[in-house]
Structures are given as C-alpha cells and as structure tokens.
Design a protein around this motif. Sequence first.
Motif, PDB file in Angstrom:
ATOM      1  N   HIS A   1      -8.151  -1.346   3.233  1.00  0.00           N
ATOM      2  CA  HIS A   1      -7.488  -2.422   3.973  1.00  0.00           C
ATOM      3  C   HIS A   1      -6.071  -2.537   3.420  1.00  0.00           C
ATOM      4  O   HIS A   1      -5.892  -2.801   2.229  1.00  0.00           O
ATOM      5  CB  HIS A   1      -8.255  -3.726   3.759  1.00  0.00           C
ATOM      6  N   VAL A   2      -5.076  -2.290   4.270  1.00  0.00           N
ATOM      7  CA  VAL A   2      -3.687  -2.276   3.802  1.00  0.00           C
ATOM      8  C   VAL A   2      -2.803  -3.118   4.706  1.00  0.00           C
ATOM      9  O   VAL A   2      -3.173  -3.482   5.818  1.00  0.00           O
ATOM     10  CB  VAL A   2      -3.130  -0.831   3.747  1.00  0.00           C
ATOM     11  N   ALA A   3      -1.611  -3.381   4.188  1.00  0.00           N
ATOM     12  CA  ALA A   3      -0.521  -3.951   4.983  1.00  0.00           C
ATOM     13  C   ALA A   3       0.650  -2.986   4.856  1.00  0.00           C
ATOM     14  O   ALA A   3       0.699  -2.177   3.916  1.00  0.00           O
ATOM     15  CB  ALA A   3      -0.138  -5.336   4.466  1.00  0.00           C
ATOM     16  N   HIS A   4       1.575  -3.036   5.820  1.00  0.00           N
ATOM     17  CA  HIS A   4       2.706  -2.109   5.718  1.00  0.00           C
ATOM     18  C   HIS A   4       3.985  -2.726   6.270  1.00  0.00           C
ATOM     19  O   HIS A   4       3.964  -3.695   7.043  1.00  0.00           O
ATOM     20  CB  HIS A   4       2.391  -0.788   6.426  1.00  0.00           C
ATOM     21  N   ILE A   5       5.073  -2.141   5.828  1.00  0.00           N
ATOM     22  CA  ILE A   5       6.397  -2.388   6.413  1.00  0.00           C
ATOM     23  C   ILE A   5       6.768  -1.094   7.122  1.00  0.00           C
ATOM     24  O   ILE A   5       6.670  -0.013   6.533  1.00  0.00           O
ATOM     25  CB  ILE A   5       7.434  -2.722   5.326  1.00  0.00           C
TER      26      ILE A   5
END
Length: 679
Positions: free
Chosen positions: A258-262
């Motif tokens: 589970h990740v977040a990104h720019i």
Amino acid sequence: MKKAILITVLATLSLNFHISAQTPSKAKSPAKPSGMGKSPAVAPPLVVPTDPQLILIGNEPVMKSEFERVFRKNNRDSISSEASIREYLDLYINYKLKVKEAEALKLDTSESFISELAGYRKQLSQPYLTDKDVNESLIKEAYDRLKKDVKASHILLKLDQNALPKDTIAVYNRIIKIRDLIMKGADFGKMAKDSSEDPSAAENKGDLGYFTGMQMVYPFESVAFNSKVGQVSMPVRTRFGYHLIKVADIRDAQGEVHVAHIMIRIPKDATDSTLKAGEAKIKEAMADLKKGMPWDTAVNKYSEDKGSVKRGGELPWFGTGRMVPEFEKASFALAKDGDLSSPIQTSYGWHIIRRLERRGVASFDEKKSELKQMIARDSRNEASKISMVNKIKKDYQYKEVPKTKDEFLAILDTNLTNGEWDLNKAEKFTKTLFTLTDDGVVSNFTQQDFAKYISTHQTKRPAIKPLIIGNEMYNDWAADAVLAFEESRLDKNFPEFKNLMKEYRDGILLFDLTDKMVWSKAVKDTAGLEEFYAKNKMNYMWGERAEVTVYTCTNSKAAADLRKQLVKGKKSADEIISSINKNTANGVSKREAVYTKTDEMVNGVEWKAGLSSDVSRGDQVLIFDFKKMIAPEPKALDEAKGLITADYQTYLEKEWIAGLKKKYPAQVNNEVLQTLWKK
C-alpha cells in the motif's frame, strides 16, 4: 425491509434458516432384503404409525415430523421444554392458518407468485447443481498459486475459438515449427519478436513479467505454474489462440503493498524540454521532502495525479502484475513503512513513492470466499459444470443417438450464421437425440426440443460455419437439459430441498396475504386508523411539557445583563438580545421549543414557570424561560402516526387470526404433543 428478507423471516416464523454450502447427498431408497422369495400366507403384523398426526387445521393434517423438524431448526439453542414447544405451536398454527387462507384465495396460482417462486428455486438449486469436490479443488489450487509469482514469456499465434479443424491444424503446425527452432537453439525472445501475434511482442519480446494466480486465462496459467524454469511448453490453446510459454523464474509471492505517490505527468509525445522540465520538478519535490516538507504538503504542491491528491497521494493496495514493472519494483523494494523511493520514471511520468503498509498473502480462510466468487466468474468454473453434467449423465444412463443428431445438423444453413434460422424448417424432425432414465422411466430429448433451443438462442455469427455453430449449440443445449433434468428431481432426491422450497413457497404466500390484510391496509385505511386512534388515544400520551425559550450566553456577564433586562420587561427579548450583541464582543442567542420533562436539554433545570437559574454548559451560560406549562395529554395522530400505525397493524392481525381460527378450526392431539418433551 426488503421483501426477500421478509419472506425468509416469515417462512421460518421470524427465525433464520439456511441451506448447507456443501453439496447435499441424495436420499436413498431402503435396500431390498436379500433372498426375497414367496412369503407364507400369514396375517400381517399390526402397523404402529411412526409419524402420527399432531394437528388438524380445517381438513388438513400436520404430522408430528413436520412440526418437530421446523421447531428443531428454529430453536437449536433453546431448551425443548413444554413451555417453549407450546409457545411455538401457537405461532405455527397461526402461520398455517394464513397459508391455508392464501391457498383458498388461490394466490398460489397467480403468474406473479409462480414467477417469483421459480426465481427462488433457481437460486436455491445452485448448490445442488455444482460439483463440490471440483469447486473445492479449484479454490485450493487458486490459493496455492497465489503464494507464488511466475515470470514468463510467450509466443502467440491467434486462432478463433470456433475455427474449422483444418485452420486449427494449420496454426498448430506453424507453432510447432517455431518450437522446433527454439529447441534447436533459436532465441525465444527473437522468435517472439519476429513471429508472435501479440502486439506487445515487438517491444517486450514476449516478456510478460511476473504474474500470480487468477491473473491469466486458466489454461495459460496452469501450464505456466506447472512448468520448470527454462522449459518451453508444448502449444497451449486458449480463447486467444495457441501459445508457447517459457518460464524464466518462480519465486514466493511478494504479497501486497500500500503506497502513496507524487507524480509528474509526462505525455508519450513529450519533447526534450518537457522531459527535462518534468525531471527537474520531481527532483525539486524530492529536495523539499529531504528538507522536512510534510508529505501531504508536497503532494498538494507537486503531484499531478488528480485522483490521488485529495487522499495524500494514496493508491489502492496492489500485488504482483497490477502496476507497471518499474513502479511495482520500486514499491516492493521499500524496506519499511514511511520509506521514500528515489524519483523513478515510468511510461506515465516521474514518481516518488512512499510506503504506507505491506502484507503477505492472506490465509486460506480469509481468501476462500473471495476466490470462490472469482472462480464463479472465471472460465475455470466451466470445469465444475462439465464434471457435474458428466455425473448426472452417468446417474441417469445418458444415451445419445448420433445418427439423428447428424440428420438434424444437416438441415442447418447460412441463416443460422445470420441469427435468422427458421424453426419451421425442423417441423418434421421429431426423433430422439438422447435419453435419460430415472427409476426405469425413460425421458426423450428430441430434435424438436433442440430446434426450439436454437430458435431462442441464436445470434449473428457470420464468420462461423453453420455446422460448427450447430455442434456448439448442441453441446450447450444438452448440458443445460441434463442440469434441468436433475433440477426437476431435486424435490424427490433431496428431502431438505423439498422442505426448503415449501418454506419459501409458504413464505411468499404469507407475505403477499399479510401485506394485503395487515401492512398495506393499515397504511391505506385512513378511516380505520382514525377510528383505532380515537378508541386508544390515551395509550399515546405526552408527558409533562413546557413552552420554553432558551437563551445561550457566551459568558456570565452577558447572562447577567440579559437576566436584568428580562426581569424589567421594558423591551422585547429580540430587542434585548440586539442591544447586548451590539455593545459587547460576546453575545446572546435564543431558541424557542416545546420540551418534555425528560428531554436532555432541560435535564437538571428546575421545572417551573418563569426564569431559571444560570445553567453552565461548557463555556456557555444558559437561561431557561418557562413560558407555559402543559399538562399531560394525548398525542395528536400525526404526532405519533408511526407508532399508532404499528399498533393498528397488530390489532388488524389479531382480528384476522381470530377470524381464521373460526373459519379453519385447529385441533391438537395432546397425546402426540406431549411426546415432544416427554422422552
């Protein structure tokens, strides 16, 4: 509450029941005694009934076994005492009275009832028409494959699913030649680039990257997971055509991350200046993060993924094969929660990835339900259907007549390819295509039956020859007919299914008649509701109430000023409030309402006319002005309509049941009843 739920509740006297998820076993006839010859001429023994009559409702008997079965099912956790059985007996009799009345009104013959019951039957029959062993095997196999990731390449030669035998052989021979060249030393990747008809092969040389279970079509997946590293498979047929598969690696599954990104978007046709600008911007974002800029701030400032910005760049959980390879690799490479990746480039642009969580493959018990649903929608579910059809064929001695099948297929023409085949062309074709035998009774499935199936199931398929379409439709029809044959015998073969269908049947009747006699009637019968209210209004009383003005003051100074001016009575309340709010930074507001003595708002406030003492509520000071004290009185109909309507429904039902008891007197055999608790 939805009708389907109510039917289930009503059918079981307000208690749930269910069908086992396991494939039930058929009822078996008792075996005949061995060595049965002629019997001597002696008087038969006295037969004592094993299932005596418990209740007689009108002229309809209810046997002890029926009542006992329903009681045990719906009282599994309670003690079978005399009191509990007698209480349930009253409910059961009321239930049977309503069903009997519905039958007398012929509600069970209406088209809507027949259609609705058929829909429930279709749902309830599914567990009986599924090969449980095959299904369980498929679920276990799918789970075992989820625990591994396979990296493989393929070569595809396209072939229509309904291709003629000669075309199938031609494509098969072509792919065998390609395999022979590879086995003699030709490079698999080069052969994929030169020969594969998968459009992506020109760039990736057939490399599919890593994938796990349930991500490829079943035949392809099975060969890939059963191949050794470095091995080139024999041709594999799928709905796309023929494949050669070469496995490059097999590893333990990565699980999910589970990740977040720019993200800085880079269009496919980006110029050099655009590419450089995108790279500069992602590096600037990285620099700000290293200096301590909060992640959410950086996302809002830099990210061009509008869908995830509002969630702090958060993306859904994903596993192997769900993201482009560069993004997946960088995400799984992050060692711990909160770690950031260096800027990476994908076909979509530039990314900085932040790990939020990571988890391994869920346990089998956690995954089983999801896999069961996935398999039901997947091509592998066909294996379960085929297995069940074959079992039914064996049980009922399936016999096909090839000659009459060929005779019928010969009359199919190009109109079938256009979806316009005329049923009248088969008017004289009535011979048997296959038979099924149950307890010595032979059922014939004829050319006319198949002709009607074609007429209602044909579609336009101009690229396929009539004979191929006919064969395919014959197989589908025969399978459906065999399953329908078994479904029609479920009541005979499975007593629990027969009982369940009866419960649903009675439940639908009960719902429809109760709705007509009680629920809808109570809502529509305004005159009856008003009359019921007039006779029972004293049951719907207000407690002590008061008309109260509540003043909310921001501090004690404002409260003191307000009280002083209210006592003087020279200005209206609105004028006083306006004056206070104009002369101070703090203020006063008011609201007027009718409160009962038990309302939380007036809790702790002295219940009498006039101004109350100051009441502290948090940082505020409240003053209550009791304008008018109202003695207890009946609520108006509109003020308690929901409760009154519910009570009116209860009244209507009691009156209705009383009438039914006179119409269909119920007689209970007490001697039999006592055997239910005296054991």
